[in-house]
Design an enzyme around this catalytic site. Structure first.
Site, PDB file in Angstrom:
ATOM      1  N   SER A  64      37.646  54.550  32.871  1.00  0.00           N
ATOM      2  CA  SER A  64      37.615  53.105  33.039  1.00  0.00           C
ATOM      3  C   SER A  64      38.510  52.447  31.978  1.00  0.00           C
ATOM      4  O   SER A  64      39.687  52.788  31.881  1.00  0.00           O
ATOM      5  CB  SER A  64      36.165  52.605  32.965  1.00  0.00           C
ATOM      6  OG  SER A  64      36.059  51.276  33.384  1.00  0.00           O
ATOM      7  N   HIS A  88      32.101  53.453  40.958  1.00  0.00           N
ATOM      8  CA  HIS A  88      32.827  53.567  39.693  1.00  0.00           C
ATOM      9  C   HIS A  88      32.006  54.297  38.634  1.00  0.00           C
ATOM     10  O   HIS A  88      32.553  55.021  37.799  1.00  0.00           O
ATOM     11  CB  HIS A  88      33.197  52.167  39.200  1.00  0.00           C
ATOM     12  CG  HIS A  88      33.992  52.162  37.930  1.00  0.00           C
ATOM     13  ND1 HIS A  88      35.255  52.702  37.836  1.00  0.00           N
ATOM     14  CD2 HIS A  88      33.709  51.677  36.686  1.00  0.00           C
ATOM     15  CE1 HIS A  88      35.719  52.557  36.605  1.00  0.00           C
ATOM     16  NE2 HIS A  88      34.798  51.943  35.888  1.00  0.00           N
ATOM     17  N   ASP A  89      30.702  54.122  38.677  1.00  0.00           N
ATOM     18  CA  ASP A  89      29.826  54.757  37.684  1.00  0.00           C
ATOM     19  C   ASP A  89      29.829  56.279  37.775  1.00  0.00           C
ATOM     20  O   ASP A  89      29.243  56.941  36.911  1.00  0.00           O
ATOM     21  CB  ASP A  89      28.390  54.254  37.853  1.00  0.00           C
ATOM     22  CG  ASP A  89      27.988  53.284  36.745  1.00  0.00           C
ATOM     23  OD1 ASP A  89      28.803  53.051  35.828  1.00  0.00           O
ATOM     24  OD2 ASP A  89      26.860  52.764  36.797  1.00  0.00           O
ATOM     25  N   ASP A  97      34.803  54.429  44.597  1.00  0.00           N
ATOM     26  CA  ASP A  97      35.067  53.482  43.505  1.00  0.00           C
ATOM     27  C   ASP A  97      35.941  52.353  44.038  1.00  0.00           C
ATOM     28  O   ASP A  97      37.116  52.536  44.317  1.00  0.00           O
ATOM     29  CB  ASP A  97      35.771  54.216  42.362  1.00  0.00           C
ATOM     30  CG  ASP A  97      35.996  53.333  41.129  1.00  0.00           C
ATOM     31  OD1 ASP A  97      35.754  52.109  41.206  1.00  0.00           O
ATOM     32  OD2 ASP A  97      36.428  53.875  40.095  1.00  0.00           O
TER      33      ASP A  97
END
Length: 623
Positions: A183, A381-382, A348
């Site tokens: 990220s 995304h996590d 994501d």
């Protein structure tokens, strides 16, 4: 015949077979973060001023960091780990009694980032609120010693990297073994390579992008608006107030949490008890279970994070821009000397896989060593912080950080079939080769091992694979061969003209959607092309069709029913020869086999009837 280009699946069971994911599967390590003191934190203060990219300077900066493992004598085993917006220096546990870290599954003894042999450094970013200089620190230019607050200078990812460079110099690290981050951490590692092209041997960028897209920018704008319009924001000078802008910060965090998940993850997590939320003490709406969850996460975040730091770091992320075009990205990474590993996640939508592919395409065009994998997951995304997904992509990192002297690549234990042996014989030693649908990489490994030279491959001897099945991506990477995750039905836009001596399409032609487009792309990217394919005019197939009136089927290569075949096309040797003639190519060599009988079929023995497998090498004149 089995296609060399596999359907995308994870290393785990498919979603259909394993059922809906459990909430435990979707639990991010963000859930374990607290404001507890950092028991293993170290601090260093740099007295010299730090000039800032957008003007001004910080008179002095303090860096909070943690380390794992032991730095060797020449400083060559150091790995820099860079955290995301809400992270800190505590990436992993130091011992069993320590608080959990946010990347425990990746960093530690025997793990992919192996602290038994690597020295790992994770600093809290400049502008943060967990020990390094940030908006909550006293402004040395203030006559009354007030915190910077909203007057903290506007910093960039480049400024964060410069602070980390001071730390590297302080620790005596001239070159990182690797820089690793996800990220915002991925932005940092990419900026490291942009600013210091020879600063690392390996760059590992996970769930990241060359810049934010407009949708992601929009979410950050809303988050900052929520904070800065909170009545308790007080122009950023709330540190001595009874109340802080907790409502605005909580809303910003709630918004962020939604962007970190995916539709599938949210359905799995919140639909079972959609109308039965867990009630908590909160001013926020809790009519639905997702509301209760977001209220909990938002309020919890306010206990460990500073609103001004959130504004500062989200703005730094939004200002990050390595280029919006392939040409600009090529300029960004042109001088890089490291190898690259990029990892994205299928669900994501904050940093979608297409943005990682933009970087990969630029690096590929520059002939940089790069491996890329898009991990299939429903975690959004996590995923880069979730144990199940770390278990999937971690082996790729382990391979990239392998000590090539003490732990060489996995022994090839290569067993080639006859068409692969034929391809191997056709390709001259020292050729650069691109293998489309490379499977487990054994053909590329055989090409490499046949005339192995010490050291990394040169541009002239470049070997690279393209594959979509994650188990094959890992297997190819474990052989020490670069491979990128790419669907051949989209052509070969990642590659430039005449980039390879040979482009191979082995046992994959029959599975390709647009055959003519891909053949033309092979001839654009390679000076020569080689295809191998099953011959559907083979004698046994004809007999099966005519005698039994059933879809052609034969033992071995053709043992599929009409309803479960992986093949889209049913080429014959005669048909492929005709097509190559229409494409105005010159056939250099043909090899035909009856694999079922273990016999090579000579060209004058009617291979269209007697061969079940064909290998054809060709090129295009007057390019």
């Amino acid at each position: 015949m089995t296609s060399g280009r596999s359907t995308r699946v994870t290393m785990f069971e498919s979603q259909a077979s394993m059922g809906e994911p459990s909430n435990e599967d979707l639990s991010s390590t963000d859930d374990v973060r607290t404001d507890a003191p950092l028991a293993y934190a170290k601090y260093v203060t740099f007295d010299q001023s730090l000039p800032l990219e957008r003007g001004g300077e910080l008179p002095e900066i303090r860096c909070c960091y943690e380390t794992w493992g032991t730095l060797n004598d020449d400083g060559s085993n150091a790995v820099l780990v860079c955290h995301a917006v809400s992270g800190d220096s505590h990436a992993a546990r130091h011992d069993e009694d320590d608080q959990p870290g946010w990347w425990d599954g990746l960093i530690g003894p025997g793990l992919p980032i192996d602290t038994d042999r690597l020295f790992v450094v994770c600093p809290n970013v400049l502008g943060g609120c967990r020990g390094s200089t940030g908006p909550g620190d006293a402004d040395p230019t203030s006559p009354d010693g007030k915190p910077y607050g909203a007057n903290f200078p506007r910093i960039t990812i480049g400024d964060i990297v410069e602070a980390q460079k001071l730390l590297a110099d302080h620790l005596g690290i001239r070159q990182w073994r690797a820089v690793v981050g996800g990220s915002l951490g991925g932005h940092q590692v990419l900026q490291w390579i942009n600013r210091y092209p020879d600063a690392a041997k390996t760059c590992v960028a996970i769930a990241t992008s060359p810049r934010l897209n407009s949708q992601a920018l929009g979410f950050d704008v809303i988050a900052r608006n929520a904070i800065q319009t909170d009545p308790h924001y007080a122009g950023g000078q709330y540190y001595d107030k009874d109340q802080r802008p907790d409502t605005g910060l909580a809303i910003a965090r709630m918004l962020g949490h939604i962007t970190y998940l995916s539709v599938e993850a949210m359905e799995a997590k919140f639909d079972p008890d959609r109308h039965d939320p867990r009630q908590i003490a909160s001013q926020f709406e809790q009519r639905f279970s997702i509301g209760s969850y977001l209220a909990h996460q938002g309020q919890k975040f306010t206990t460990r994070f500073d609103a001004n730091s959130y504004v500062t770091l989200s703005m730094a992320m939004d200002l990050f821009d390595l280029g919006g075009t392939r040409l600009k990205l090529m300029e960004t990474f042109d001088e890089a000397t490291c190898d690259f590993l990029l990892i994205s996640f299928s669900s994501d939508w904050l940093f979608p896989p297409a943005q990682s592919r933009e970087i990969v395409n630029a690096l590929t065009a520059l002939d940089k060593r790069v491996t890329y994998a898009e991990i299939t997951t429903n975690a959004g995304h996590d995923a880069f912080l979730i144990a199940k997904d770390i278990a999937t992509y971690g082996p790729l990192i382990r391979e990239r950080l392998r000590d090539t002297e003490t732990h060489p690549a996995v022994p090839s234990d290569i067993t080639l079939n006859v068409d692969e042996e034929s391809i191997l014989e056709i390709i001259p030693a020292g050729s650069s080769v691109l293998d489309l649908g490379c499977g487990n990489g054994q053909l590329l490994a055989a090409i490499r091992d046949r005339h192995r030279t010490p050291g990394p491959p040169t541009t002239e001897h470049r070997l690279m694979g393209v594959e979509v099945a994650q188990e094959n991506l890992l297997a190819t990477a474990m052989r020490g061969i670069d491979v990128i995750d790419y669907d051949l039905n989209h052509g070969l836009p990642a590659f430039i003209d005449d980039q390879f001596d040979y482009v191979i399409l082995n046992a994959t032609l029959q599975a390709v959607e647009n055959v003519v487009e891909l053949l033309n792309e092979m001839l654009r990217v390679g000076r020569h092309a080689i295809i191998s394919f099953p011959n559907f005019a083979y004698r046994q197939l004809r007999d099966h069709y005519v005698t039994h009136g059933r879809s052609p089927k034969a033992p071995g290569e053709f043992d599929f029913d009409w309803h479960n075949t992986p093949n889209r096309r049913f080429p014959t040797i005669a048909d492929v020869r005709d097509l190559l003639g229409q494409l105005n190519v010159v056939i250099d060599e043909e090899v035909f086999w009856d694999v079922d009988q273990g016999q090579r079929i000579e060209p004058d023995n009617d291979p269209n009837l007697n061969a079940d497998t064909a290998v054809i090498a060709f090129h295009r004149e007057n390019r």
